[in-house]
Scaffold this active site. Sequence first.
Site, PDB file in Angstrom:
ATOM      1  N   ARG A 127      -3.734 -37.243   0.553  1.00  0.00           N
ATOM      2  CA  ARG A 127      -3.285 -35.856   0.510  1.00  0.00           C
ATOM      3  C   ARG A 127      -2.268 -35.739  -0.614  1.00  0.00           C
ATOM      4  O   ARG A 127      -1.854 -36.715  -1.203  1.00  0.00           O
ATOM      5  CB  ARG A 127      -2.633 -35.451   1.835  1.00  0.00           C
ATOM      6  CG  ARG A 127      -3.589 -35.289   2.995  1.00  0.00           C
ATOM      7  CD  ARG A 127      -4.505 -34.084   2.840  1.00  0.00           C
ATOM      8  NE  ARG A 127      -3.790 -32.873   2.472  1.00  0.00           N
ATOM      9  CZ  ARG A 127      -3.148 -32.081   3.337  1.00  0.00           C
ATOM     10  NH1 ARG A 127      -3.105 -32.390   4.617  1.00  0.00           N
ATOM     11  NH2 ARG A 127      -2.537 -30.988   2.923  1.00  0.00           N
ATOM     12  N   ARG A 134     -16.785 -34.610   1.490  1.00  0.00           N
ATOM     13  CA  ARG A 134     -17.959 -34.558   0.613  1.00  0.00           C
ATOM     14  C   ARG A 134     -17.853 -35.579  -0.503  1.00  0.00           C
ATOM     15  O   ARG A 134     -18.767 -36.364  -0.768  1.00  0.00           O
ATOM     16  CB  ARG A 134     -18.131 -33.153   0.032  1.00  0.00           C
ATOM     17  CG  ARG A 134     -19.287 -33.099  -0.933  1.00  0.00           C
ATOM     18  CD  ARG A 134     -19.172 -32.132  -2.072  1.00  0.00           C
ATOM     19  NE  ARG A 134     -17.893 -31.675  -2.476  1.00  0.00           N
ATOM     20  CZ  ARG A 134     -17.335 -32.013  -3.640  1.00  0.00           C
ATOM     21  NH1 ARG A 134     -17.902 -32.892  -4.440  1.00  0.00           N
ATOM     22  NH2 ARG A 134     -16.175 -31.511  -3.984  1.00  0.00           N
ATOM     23  N   ARG A 135     -16.703 -35.592  -1.192  1.00  0.00           N
ATOM     24  CA  ARG A 135     -16.529 -36.556  -2.280  1.00  0.00           C
ATOM     25  C   ARG A 135     -16.579 -37.987  -1.763  1.00  0.00           C
ATOM     26  O   ARG A 135     -17.139 -38.876  -2.420  1.00  0.00           O
ATOM     27  CB  ARG A 135     -15.193 -36.299  -2.996  1.00  0.00           C
ATOM     28  CG  ARG A 135     -15.174 -35.018  -3.812  1.00  0.00           C
ATOM     29  CD  ARG A 135     -13.786 -34.728  -4.344  1.00  0.00           C
ATOM     30  NE  ARG A 135     -13.755 -33.493  -5.113  1.00  0.00           N
ATOM     31  CZ  ARG A 135     -12.682 -32.727  -5.260  1.00  0.00           C
ATOM     32  NH1 ARG A 135     -11.542 -33.060  -4.651  1.00  0.00           N
ATOM     33  NH2 ARG A 135     -12.729 -31.629  -5.986  1.00  0.00           N
ATOM     34  N   LYS A 194     -13.029 -22.193  -2.612  1.00  0.00           N
ATOM     35  CA  LYS A 194     -13.541 -23.297  -1.798  1.00  0.00           C
ATOM     36  C   LYS A 194     -12.660 -23.549  -0.566  1.00  0.00           C
ATOM     37  O   LYS A 194     -13.096 -24.225   0.366  1.00  0.00           O
ATOM     38  CB  LYS A 194     -13.652 -24.575  -2.632  1.00  0.00           C
ATOM     39  CG  LYS A 194     -12.336 -25.189  -3.082  1.00  0.00           C
ATOM     40  CD  LYS A 194     -12.585 -26.423  -3.933  1.00  0.00           C
ATOM     41  CE  LYS A 194     -11.286 -27.068  -4.395  1.00  0.00           C
ATOM     42  NZ  LYS A 194     -10.478 -27.593  -3.289  1.00  0.00           N
ATOM     43  N   ASP A 195     -11.437 -23.027  -0.555  1.00  0.00           N
ATOM     44  CA  ASP A 195     -10.534 -23.194   0.583  1.00  0.00           C
ATOM     45  C   ASP A 195     -10.568 -22.018   1.553  1.00  0.00           C
ATOM     46  O   ASP A 195      -9.843 -22.016   2.550  1.00  0.00           O
ATOM     47  CB  ASP A 195      -9.090 -23.379   0.097  1.00  0.00           C
ATOM     48  CG  ASP A 195      -8.880 -24.676  -0.658  1.00  0.00           C
ATOM     49  OD1 ASP A 195      -9.647 -25.624  -0.397  1.00  0.00           O
ATOM     50  OD2 ASP A 195      -7.969 -24.735  -1.499  1.00  0.00           O
ATOM     51  N   ARG A 233      -1.281 -37.177  -6.689  1.00  0.00           N
ATOM     52  CA  ARG A 233      -2.486 -38.002  -6.686  1.00  0.00           C
ATOM     53  C   ARG A 233      -2.618 -38.793  -7.985  1.00  0.00           C
ATOM     54  O   ARG A 233      -2.992 -39.966  -7.971  1.00  0.00           O
ATOM     55  CB  ARG A 233      -3.715 -37.123  -6.438  1.00  0.00           C
ATOM     56  CG  ARG A 233      -3.679 -36.437  -5.079  1.00  0.00           C
ATOM     57  CD  ARG A 233      -4.923 -35.618  -4.815  1.00  0.00           C
ATOM     58  NE  ARG A 233      -4.778 -34.865  -3.567  1.00  0.00           N
ATOM     59  CZ  ARG A 233      -5.771 -34.520  -2.779  1.00  0.00           C
ATOM     60  NH1 ARG A 233      -7.011 -34.865  -3.074  1.00  0.00           N
ATOM     61  NH2 ARG A 233      -5.559 -33.834  -1.678  1.00  0.00           N
ATOM     62  N   CYS A 281     -14.670 -27.659   6.526  1.00  0.00           N
ATOM     63  CA  CYS A 281     -14.167 -28.680   5.618  1.00  0.00           C
ATOM     64  C   CYS A 281     -14.606 -30.086   6.016  1.00  0.00           C
ATOM     65  O   CYS A 281     -14.680 -30.974   5.187  1.00  0.00           O
ATOM     66  CB  CYS A 281     -12.645 -28.599   5.572  1.00  0.00           C
ATOM     67  SG  CYS A 281     -11.883 -29.572   4.285  1.00  0.00           S
TER      68      CYS A 281
END
Length: 339
Positions: A170, A152-153, A104-105, A176, A264
Amino acid sequence: MLRKRATRIQAGGCGAAAVSSPSSAGDTIRIGTRGSALALAQTGVVAAAVAKASGSGVEIVTVATEGDHSTESLASLGGTGVFASALREALAGGACDLVVHSLKDLPTAGYPGLRIGAVPRRADARDALCGRDGLTLEALPAGSRIGTGSPRRAAQLRGWRPDLTVVDIRGNVDTRLRKVESGELDAVVLAAAGLTRLGRLDAVTEFFELGRWATAPGQGALALEVREDHSAPFAAMLKTIDHPTTRLAVFAERAVLARLEAGCAAPIGASAVIDGELLFLTATVYAPDGSSSLTSSHALVLEGSAAERAGLPWELGDRVADELLELGAAAIAPLGTAS
């Protein structure tokens, strides 16, 4: 034998033409990766598979990327390429023989002299909520602060719970999670695959099912990027690691991003599955504020020669993306910003 060393690759690495990959059993295979705990955990799994398939020694080479040392949001940094560029330069310049990306990156645009050599079996593609006191998304009180670094989230959260405060964050997974443990945030949304690879599923209070909550194209999958000029034994090793079903699914998801020229900064989710001889693909484009979304779903029969089947994910992705554009996706989301 597995060895580790660290290197920092500066921009402007040399081209791949004068560099060759290991050609026989016994040659050490150097695997490039980011230095985060998650990147090293998933690269360790790949390294074990490479060692088993090749009979060679393996050396893990850590590469610093712009995304690792910057504290700016991913969207402002320019998207997914901030994690991939230095790895690609290291590979093209001969500092390693293959690199491991979270798929995904990895930008959909190719890099001269490089290709995706293998896509291992995909892990859990879902997103997961890690909330305080065991709370689920619906149970979080109005005004709760929920963290994510993903546009997106953020759009999905605003759509499902507009009464929550979405905080751009970040940092690695542990950083997190500590924001929730300390009370700075009430919850964070993270990838289930990353939590699994780090042994942190204990922090999950809810898994979001894919039918309700689309995730990033390629989420849960890894990509082994290699130089195009690798040897026949190296190609045979890669084929052993590759999972064809996963490859077809994630390439279809990535084809949507490529057709929409989305990076992104674009809030897009996609999910592809294979059922028998059918490849199904669903993609959703979200307005950044969560106020609206557009969804398209299509399927194709997996038939024809190997070369023809390899092109089907891109055909299906184009079909889904074209319908999204016809429905007005470009009017609700920042498309044309691929990175």
